[in-house]
Write a protein that holds these residues in place. Structure first.
Motif, PDB file in Angstrom:
ATOM      1  N   LEU A   1      22.072   4.590  -3.459  1.00  0.00           N
ATOM      2  CA  LEU A   1      22.618   4.350  -4.799  1.00  0.00           C
ATOM      3  C   LEU A   1      21.504   4.202  -5.833  1.00  0.00           C
ATOM      4  CD1 LEU A   1      25.544   1.854  -4.057  1.00  0.00           C
ATOM      5  CD2 LEU A   1      25.710   4.286  -4.620  1.00  0.00           C
ATOM      6  N   LEU A   2      20.450   3.458  -5.475  1.00  0.00           N
ATOM      7  CA  LEU A   2      19.362   3.220  -6.434  1.00  0.00           C
ATOM      8  C   LEU A   2      18.589   4.500  -6.737  1.00  0.00           C
ATOM      9  CD1 LEU A   2      17.997  -0.206  -5.116  1.00  0.00           C
ATOM     10  CD2 LEU A   2      19.380   0.199  -7.157  1.00  0.00           C
ATOM     11  N   VAL A   3      18.234   5.245  -5.690  1.00  0.00           N
ATOM     12  CA  VAL A   3      17.493   6.486  -5.902  1.00  0.00           C
ATOM     13  C   VAL A   3      18.354   7.520  -6.606  1.00  0.00           C
ATOM     14  CG1 VAL A   3      16.301   8.398  -4.743  1.00  0.00           C
ATOM     15  CG2 VAL A   3      15.938   6.044  -3.961  1.00  0.00           C
ATOM     16  N   GLY A   4      19.644   7.555  -6.225  1.00  0.00           N
ATOM     17  CA  GLY A   4      20.561   8.471  -6.888  1.00  0.00           C
ATOM     18  C   GLY A   4      20.732   8.156  -8.365  1.00  0.00           C
ATOM     19  N   ALA A   5      20.552   6.880  -8.726  1.00  0.00           N
ATOM     20  CA  ALA A   5      20.664   6.474 -10.133  1.00  0.00           C
ATOM     21  C   ALA A   5      19.372   6.687 -10.913  1.00  0.00           C
ATOM     22  CB  ALA A   5      21.071   5.006 -10.213  1.00  0.00           C
ATOM     23  N   GLY A   6      18.321   7.159 -10.228  1.00  0.00           N
ATOM     24  CA  GLY A   6      17.086   7.483 -10.929  1.00  0.00           C
ATOM     25  C   GLY A   6      15.916   6.546 -10.665  1.00  0.00           C
ATOM     26  N   LEU A   7      16.099   5.509  -9.825  1.00  0.00           N
ATOM     27  CA  LEU A   7      14.985   4.603  -9.523  1.00  0.00           C
ATOM     28  C   LEU A   7      13.963   5.318  -8.646  1.00  0.00           C
ATOM     29  CD1 LEU A   7      14.016   1.578  -9.769  1.00  0.00           C
ATOM     30  CD2 LEU A   7      15.034   1.252  -7.506  1.00  0.00           C
ATOM     31  N   THR A   8      12.685   5.135  -8.922  1.00  0.00           N
ATOM     32  CA  THR A   8      11.652   5.739  -8.106  1.00  0.00           C
ATOM     33  C   THR A   8      11.675   5.177  -6.692  1.00  0.00           C
ATOM     34  OG1 THR A   8       9.262   6.018  -7.818  1.00  0.00           O
ATOM     35  CG2 THR A   8       9.999   4.042  -8.978  1.00  0.00           C
TER      36      THR A   8
ATOM     37  N   PHE B   1       0.836  -1.208   0.000  1.00  0.00           N
ATOM     38  CA  PHE B   1       0.000   0.000   0.000  1.00  0.00           C
ATOM     39  C   PHE B   1       0.871   1.258   0.000  1.00  0.00           C
ATOM     40  CE2 PHE B   1      -3.261  -2.701   2.491  1.00  0.00           C
ATOM     41  CZ  PHE B   1      -3.747  -3.231   1.298  1.00  0.00           C
ATOM     42  N   GLN B   2       1.979   1.208   0.741  1.00  0.00           N
ATOM     43  CA  GLN B   2       2.894   2.346   0.801  1.00  0.00           C
ATOM     44  C   GLN B   2       3.479   2.650  -0.576  1.00  0.00           C
ATOM     45  OE1 GLN B   2       6.951   2.334   3.003  1.00  0.00           O
ATOM     46  NE2 GLN B   2       5.486   3.044   4.537  1.00  0.00           N
ATOM     47  N   ALA B   3       3.839   1.617  -1.295  1.00  0.00           N
ATOM     48  CA  ALA B   3       4.450   1.802  -2.616  1.00  0.00           C
ATOM     49  C   ALA B   3       3.489   2.443  -3.607  1.00  0.00           C
ATOM     50  CB  ALA B   3       4.945   0.461  -3.154  1.00  0.00           C
ATOM     51  N   PHE B   4       2.187   2.179  -3.451  1.00  0.00           N
ATOM     52  CA  PHE B   4       1.205   2.683  -4.418  1.00  0.00           C
ATOM     53  C   PHE B   4       0.376   3.843  -3.883  1.00  0.00           C
ATOM     54  CE2 PHE B   4       2.033  -1.659  -5.940  1.00  0.00           C
ATOM     55  CZ  PHE B   4       2.301  -1.392  -7.281  1.00  0.00           C
TER      56      PHE B   4
ATOM     57  N   LEU C   1       8.133  -1.728  -2.206  1.00  0.00           N
ATOM     58  CA  LEU C   1       7.603  -2.873  -2.946  1.00  0.00           C
ATOM     59  C   LEU C   1       8.569  -4.060  -2.873  1.00  0.00           C
ATOM     60  CD1 LEU C   1       5.117  -3.628  -4.606  1.00  0.00           C
ATOM     61  CD2 LEU C   1       6.376  -2.951  -6.661  1.00  0.00           C
ATOM     62  N   ALA C   2       9.871  -3.768  -3.001  1.00  0.00           N
ATOM     63  CA  ALA C   2      10.870  -4.835  -2.885  1.00  0.00           C
ATOM     64  C   ALA C   2      10.880  -5.434  -1.486  1.00  0.00           C
ATOM     65  CB  ALA C   2      12.251  -4.285  -3.239  1.00  0.00           C
TER      66      ALA C   2
ATOM     67  N   ILE D   1      -3.078   9.046   2.305  1.00  0.00           N
ATOM     68  CA  ILE D   1      -3.030   7.588   2.109  1.00  0.00           C
ATOM     69  C   ILE D   1      -1.710   7.023   2.623  1.00  0.00           C
ATOM     70  CG2 ILE D   1      -2.981   5.747   0.374  1.00  0.00           C
ATOM     71  CD1 ILE D   1      -4.934   7.385  -1.283  1.00  0.00           C
ATOM     72  N   LEU D   2      -0.610   7.744   2.377  1.00  0.00           N
ATOM     73  CA  LEU D   2       0.687   7.294   2.882  1.00  0.00           C
ATOM     74  C   LEU D   2       0.678   7.241   4.406  1.00  0.00           C
ATOM     75  CD1 LEU D   2       3.562   6.524   1.844  1.00  0.00           C
ATOM     76  CD2 LEU D   2       4.232   8.867   2.396  1.00  0.00           C
ATOM     77  N   LEU D   3       0.021   8.220   5.043  1.00  0.00           N
ATOM     78  CA  LEU D   3      -0.084   8.201   6.504  1.00  0.00           C
ATOM     79  C   LEU D   3      -0.851   6.970   6.985  1.00  0.00           C
ATOM     80  CD1 LEU D   3      -0.810  11.905   7.538  1.00  0.00           C
ATOM     81  CD2 LEU D   3       1.281  10.601   7.929  1.00  0.00           C
ATOM     82  N   LEU D   4      -1.887   6.579   6.254  1.00  0.00           N
ATOM     83  CA  LEU D   4      -2.677   5.416   6.657  1.00  0.00           C
ATOM     84  C   LEU D   4      -1.878   4.116   6.594  1.00  0.00           C
ATOM     85  CD1 LEU D   4      -6.143   6.163   4.992  1.00  0.00           C
ATOM     86  CD2 LEU D   4      -5.577   6.240   7.433  1.00  0.00           C
ATOM     87  N   THR D   5      -0.889   4.074   5.722  1.00  0.00           N
ATOM     88  CA  THR D   5      -0.116   2.828   5.590  1.00  0.00           C
ATOM     89  C   THR D   5       0.732   2.531   6.819  1.00  0.00           C
ATOM     90  OG1 THR D   5       1.798   3.899   4.517  1.00  0.00           O
ATOM     91  CG2 THR D   5       0.002   3.131   3.086  1.00  0.00           C
ATOM     92  N   VAL D   6       0.913   3.531   7.700  1.00  0.00           N
ATOM     93  CA  VAL D   6       1.704   3.265   8.906  1.00  0.00           C
ATOM     94  C   VAL D   6       1.010   2.232   9.792  1.00  0.00           C
ATOM     95  CG1 VAL D   6       2.623   5.613   8.850  1.00  0.00           C
ATOM     96  CG2 VAL D   6       0.734   5.085  10.396  1.00  0.00           C
TER      97      VAL D   6
END
Length: 393
Positions: free
Chosen positions: A159-166, A95-98, A172-173, A104-109
């Motif tokens: 590293l992943l976010v710095g490389a452009g990954l959302t 739910f947090q990822a989407f 999700l991972a 909605i992000l607050l509700l995922t806590v």
């Protein structure tokens, strides 16, 4: 043909490895949002004060998960509570990822932290139950795996976010990792943990008639986690002038030191008096955090943040071990209650840093976290004195 003893050893090893996997998972989960805080602030147009609310709600629900999971375990058993907690954590991360909006992000806590809190308290109780002779070392090694998840995650995420990954790919991972953990928990021969089926070993002294030692331990563990969470939650924001890879790298160094502290304590903690060992760690963790905050160079600050992690790392598992030795007949409730008490500090102080950022700054708020070591020590002294007094009555 496999003997009964060999089957028992294999079952115990599976329990232990399952606990390690669960703690890697909740360690990774604990630093997901702090590591991508800049991206979330940008996407949802939020401020540091908004994340103060996010951290507050997360800690509140985590405490409910820890405490409620311990009580529920005494009624329905670990075989139900722990797998259900892993499922709740996984669904919450999806739910947090989407999440498409900040509310909605607050509700995922809620599902994320109910699940993570129940896993935390539940597996601590499991290890108190399995390792009755050397709880300090066993719990420190267990918490090494929490630290492994927490110090690897910021480095990889940066590293992943710095490389452009959302940033959405990160929770999700983590949700995918909940699947094998749930499978392991379902297949493990978990001790039930019900109060009616827990016997008190003859060589352990009960102080269940007194709650004073618990109060002292609860205060200490709450303040310890408040200081730890302050660094973990805000050090990346503190170093906002540095590139994201460097800032998250310092957070990884902190967790690397924390991991090393627990790994060393696994070998040496049982050679010392638990109370004295814990107090020494509290003193040194406060001193190194002050040094880190006033270091003039980033590399020197990174070194002191690592040392801070080294000394703060053993405190949490040592307090759990002390509680297990004092209240040996209620291990599930004891571990859940102390895990919940641990969150109370993070429920108040790290969110408060976000509110104080507009006045005294994040550095000033983190300095206050270093000073929490003083009442931490008083709590341990109170627990020791009251437990000894009850035993001599």
């Amino acid at each position: 043909m496999v003997s009964v003893a060999e089957r028992g050893e294999r079952a115990e090893r599976r329990l232990v490895y399952t606990g390690y996997c669960g703690f890697v998972l909740i360690g990774w989960n604990s630093v997901i949002v702090p590591s991508v805080i800049r991206s979330i602030e940008h996407d949802f147009h939020q401020t540091d004060a908004s994340f103060a609310l996010f951290y507050f709600l997360s800690a509140l629900v985590y405490a409910c998960g820890s405490f409620g999971g311990g009580l529920l375990t005494e009624r329905v058993g670990r075989g139900v509570v722990l797998p259900a907690a892993a499922v709740a954590l996984g669904l919450g991360l999806v739910f947090q990822a989407f999440a498409l909006s900040w509310p909605i992000l607050l509700l995922t806590v809620v599902p994320v932290n109910l699940g993570a809190g129940a896993i935390d308290g539940g597996i601590n109780g499991l290890f108190l139950d399995v390792f009755r002779e050397a709880r300090g070392g066993a719990l420190n090694l267990l918490h090494v795996f929490f630290s492994v998840g927490a110090f690897v995650a910021p480095f990889v995420i940066g590293l992943l976010v710095g490389a452009g990954l959302t940033w959405r790919a990160i929770p999700l991972a983590a949700a995918c990792c909940c699947i094998p953990v749930t499978y392991l928990l379902l297949g493990a021969a978990l001790p039930p943990g019900r109060h009616s089926s827990t016997s008190v070993p003859k060589d352990e002294t009960s102080t269940a008639a007194s709650l004073v030692p618990f109060v002292g331990l609860a205060v200490s563990i709450g303040l310890c986690v408040a200081a730890e969470a302050s660094v973990s939650s805000w050090v990346v924001r503190l170093l906002s002038g540095a590139p994201i890879a460097l800032a998250t790298g310092v957070l990884s160094i902190f967790w690397m030191g924390l991991t090393l502290g627990r790994l060393l304590s696994n070998r040496y903690a049982d050679r010392f008096d638990y109370y004295n060992f814990t107090i020494a760690c509290m003193l040194l963790s406060s001193a190194t955090l002050v040094a880190a905050l006033f270091s003039p160079w980033l590399l020197l600050a990174a070194l002191f943040f690592g040392l801070n992690g080294l000394f703060i790392g053993p405190i949490y598992p040592m307090i759990i071990a002390l509680g297990g030795n004092i209240y040996s007949e209620r291990l599930a409730t004891l571990s859940g209650s102390l895990s919940a008490a641990a969150v109370v500090g993070s429920l108040v102080y790290p969110p408060l840093i976000g509110l104080m950022a507009q006045t005294i700054g994040i550095r000033g708020g983190m300095l206050g976290a270093a000073l929490l070591g003083i009442p931490e020590i008083f709590g341990i002294v109170l627990a020791r004195a009251s437990a000894n007094r009850v035993r001599t009555m």
